[in-house]
Scaffold this active site. Structure first.
Site: not given
Length: 290
Positions: A91, A44, A161, A101
């Site tokens: 978290r 997932y 980044f 969910r």
């Protein structure tokens, strides 16, 4: 979006269309099932974040900002995404529960409770924290791949980044580890702490030092009675070895960025982008279940 896409060079179009297709197929797969095994958890997270890491890496190489190996080594790029996504999922336990969910893998939480929602009950807090610690230990196994990936980057903007969301993730896991507050409210790193991480994570040696700092923080909090304590200690030992000066990573030299404010903005946008993808995916999956 369509016009902007058509304005890109074909080499970029090919990467984006391929990644979007794979992500769409993968997300559709999880519309019809929940995350049961740890393997499915990895799967997932691959669909919603690992593919982002792979796609970005291919773009870095296609643009020649980075060497071809950055885009070719999909395993490392996948780990970059999985580390961020697992951190978000860990978290956001309480928020996800309140919104209906479930993204914690059943294979893990079923050893600590009959239902995932039971972990939020005060009487189950000790078992809940043990489950939390096991998932954090799982996520920490991606850190060696993260360090190896970052050590290959040579462009400063690309490095910023990629590195800044990763150090924010390790700081978040350190804050969450063995912390009952995860099941009572929101656990976040302080804004000042986030700014410091953005300013410091500008080269591989600095990132290694940050990783070392936060895994040491986790190590100091490992309960001797925790079922995952040995595994946690083992993965931390591996990260320590890679994070020490002269460790097994061959790093490139990075100069301090000239435009630090731009780097901070880029990092903030990248972190927000990945967080938005995570939330959008969760909402999409929830909509499909409904």
């Amino acid at each position: 979006i369509s016009m902007e896409f058509r304005n890109l060079s074909k080499v970029y179009q090919d990467v984006i269309s391929d990644i979007c297709h794979k992500m769409g197929v993968g997300m559709a797969e999880f519309l019809e099932k929940k995350v049961d095994s740890q393997h499915e958890w990895d799967k997932y997270c691959h669909y919603v974040a690992g593919l982002v890491g792979i796609g970005l890496s291919r773009l870095f190489s296609a643009s020649e900002l980075e060497d071809p190996v950055v885009g070719q080594d999909t395993e490392l790029a996948n780990s970059m995404g999985l580390f961020l996504q697992k951190t978000n999922i860990i978290r956001d336990y309480l928020e996800d529960q309140q919104e209906g969910r479930e993204f914690w893998p059943r294979e893990v939480w079923s050893r600590y409770a009959k239902k995932l929602s039971d972990l939020a009950k005060p009487e189950n807090i000790d078992m809940a924290v043990q489950c939390l610690n096991e998932l954090i230990t799982n996520a920490l196994h991606h850190v060696p791949d993260v360090l190896t990936y970052l050590s290959r980057l040579k462009n400063q903007s690309v490095f910023n980044f990629c590195a800044i969301p990763q150090v924010m993730a390790i700081a978040t896991l350190a804050a969450c580890y063995n912390n009952k507050q995860v099941f009572r409210g929101v656990v976040k790193i302080r804004k000042g702490q986030a700014v410091t991480l953005m300013m410091d994570a500008t080269n591989i040696q600095a990132v290694k030092a940050i990783m070392y700092q936060y895994v040491e923080e986790i190590y100091q909090k490992i309960p001797s009675t925790d079922p995952s304590s040995n595994k946690t200690q083992q993965v931390i030992a591996t990260i320590r070895a890679m994070s020490l000066p002269g460790g097994p990573i061959t790093s490139r030299h990075h100069y301090s960025p000239i435009y630090l404010s731009c780097a901070m903005l880029l990092a903030a946008l990248s972190w927000q982008y990945l967080s938005t993808i995570s939330k959008a995916t969760e909402e999409y999956v929830q909509a499909g279940e409904n």
